[in-house]
Scaffold this active site. Sequence first.
Site, PDB file in Angstrom:
ATOM      1  N   LYS A  10      57.441  50.429  11.717  1.00 52.21           N
ATOM      2  CA  LYS A  10      57.608  49.797  13.033  1.00 52.21           C
ATOM      3  C   LYS A  10      58.325  50.718  14.029  1.00 52.21           C
ATOM      4  CE  LYS A  10      57.577  45.089  11.139  1.00 52.21           C
ATOM      5  NZ  LYS A  10      58.184  43.731  11.238  1.00 52.21           N
ATOM      6  N   TYR A  50      49.301  39.671  14.414  1.00 50.01           N
ATOM      7  CA  TYR A  50      50.273  38.689  13.931  1.00 50.01           C
ATOM      8  C   TYR A  50      49.860  37.257  14.270  1.00 50.01           C
ATOM      9  CZ  TYR A  50      53.840  42.092  12.453  1.00 50.01           C
ATOM     10  OH  TYR A  50      54.555  43.063  11.792  1.00 50.01           O
ATOM     11  N   ASN A 113      62.932  45.489  11.733  1.00 45.15           N
ATOM     12  CA  ASN A 113      63.129  45.588  10.279  1.00 45.15           C
ATOM     13  C   ASN A 113      62.302  46.709   9.630  1.00 45.15           C
ATOM     14  OD1 ASN A 113      60.663  44.302  10.350  1.00 45.15           O
ATOM     15  ND2 ASN A 113      61.186  42.704   8.879  1.00 45.15           N
ATOM     16  N   HIS A 116      56.377  46.767   7.887  1.00 42.90           N
ATOM     17  CA  HIS A 116      55.596  45.577   7.557  1.00 42.90           C
ATOM     18  C   HIS A 116      54.766  45.912   6.322  1.00 42.90           C
ATOM     19  CE1 HIS A 116      52.754  42.240   7.816  1.00 42.90           C
ATOM     20  NE2 HIS A 116      51.820  43.135   7.569  1.00 42.90           N
ATOM     21  N   GLU A 127      44.118  42.668   7.021  1.00 40.74           N
ATOM     22  CA  GLU A 127      44.951  43.603   7.785  1.00 40.74           C
ATOM     23  C   GLU A 127      44.403  45.026   7.724  1.00 40.74           C
ATOM     24  OE1 GLU A 127      49.132  41.092   7.290  1.00 40.74           O
ATOM     25  OE2 GLU A 127      48.999  43.119   6.483  1.00 40.74           O
TER      26      GLU A 127
HETATM   27  P1  CMP Z   1      56.743  41.240   9.138  1.00 37.69           P
HETATM   28  O1  CMP Z   1      56.629  41.448   7.678  1.00 37.69           O
HETATM   29  O2  CMP Z   1      56.220  42.320  10.010  1.00 37.69           O
HETATM   30  O3  CMP Z   1      56.020  39.864   9.527  1.00 37.69           O
HETATM   31  C1  CMP Z   1      56.404  39.105  10.651  1.00 37.69           C
HETATM   32  C2  CMP Z   1      57.686  39.575  11.262  1.00 37.69           C
HETATM   33  O4  CMP Z   1      58.348  38.649  12.087  1.00 37.69           O
HETATM   34  C3  CMP Z   1      58.689  39.897  10.185  1.00 37.69           C
HETATM   35  O5  CMP Z   1      58.302  41.057   9.487  1.00 37.69           O
HETATM   36  C4  CMP Z   1      59.980  39.985  11.004  1.00 37.69           C
HETATM   37  O6  CMP Z   1      60.191  41.291  11.526  1.00 37.69           O
HETATM   38  C5  CMP Z   1      59.710  39.038  12.179  1.00 37.69           C
HETATM   39  N1  CMP Z   1      60.579  37.861  12.153  1.00 37.69           N
HETATM   40  C6  CMP Z   1      61.497  37.540  13.076  1.00 37.69           C
HETATM   41  N2  CMP Z   1      62.117  36.388  12.759  1.00 37.69           N
HETATM   42  C7  CMP Z   1      61.596  35.978  11.582  1.00 37.69           C
HETATM   43  C8  CMP Z   1      61.828  34.862  10.720  1.00 37.69           C
HETATM   44  N3  CMP Z   1      62.738  33.924  11.008  1.00 37.69           N
HETATM   45  N4  CMP Z   1      61.095  34.758   9.575  1.00 37.69           N
HETATM   46  C9  CMP Z   1      60.148  35.681   9.264  1.00 37.69           C
HETATM   47  N5  CMP Z   1      59.896  36.762  10.055  1.00 37.69           N
HETATM   48  C10 CMP Z   1      60.610  36.909  11.196  1.00 37.69           C
END
Ligand code: CMP
Length: 141
Positions: A10, A50, A113, A116, A127
């Site tokens: 990311k 998403y 974070n 993904h 995906e």
């Molecule tokens: P990712 O695995 O990319 O999939 C969706 C993303 O939403 C997740 O990582 C997080 O970076 C983001 N996100 C933000 N808030 C939440 C939450 N409460 N629960 C899950 N994903 C979240």
Amino acid sequence: AIERTLSIIKPDAVAKNVIGKIYSRFESNGLKVVASKMAWLSEQEAGQFYAVHKARPFFKDLVSFMISGPVMIQVLEGENAIAKNRELMGATNPKEAAAGTIRADFAESIDANAVHGSDAPETAAVEIGFFFPGMNVFSGR
Ligand code: CMP
């Protein structure tokens, strides 16, 4: 079984200049990069990718974050690649991620974070097809 999974480094981790460090973790844990590209996603692309999260309260912030800078997108292949990649990434919230995982080491928050990874074979197929339609995956085995 040998699987493929979609991985995204990311904007936060790309900005931190840790693409190589993250690739190294994939490689040293039996995951092979079989497709990759850098991209700066549009709002439409990020929203489409998403789409399953469209109704979630964090959707808008998620899309804004994912278009805040370039991302590195790859297909990883290996034994149990989907679960293996999720194990290497650690929990979605870096505060809950186990020591030594990618998110524990490189991520700042649940939004920023670092990575993904697909969560199941069905989502992995969708995906991978989204970013690498058809022939742009190189297994080389
Ligand atoms: P990712 O695995 O990319 O999939 C969706 C993303 O939403 C997740 O990582 C997080 O970076 C983001 N996100 C933000 N808030 C939440 C939450 N409460 N629960 C899950 N994903 C979240």
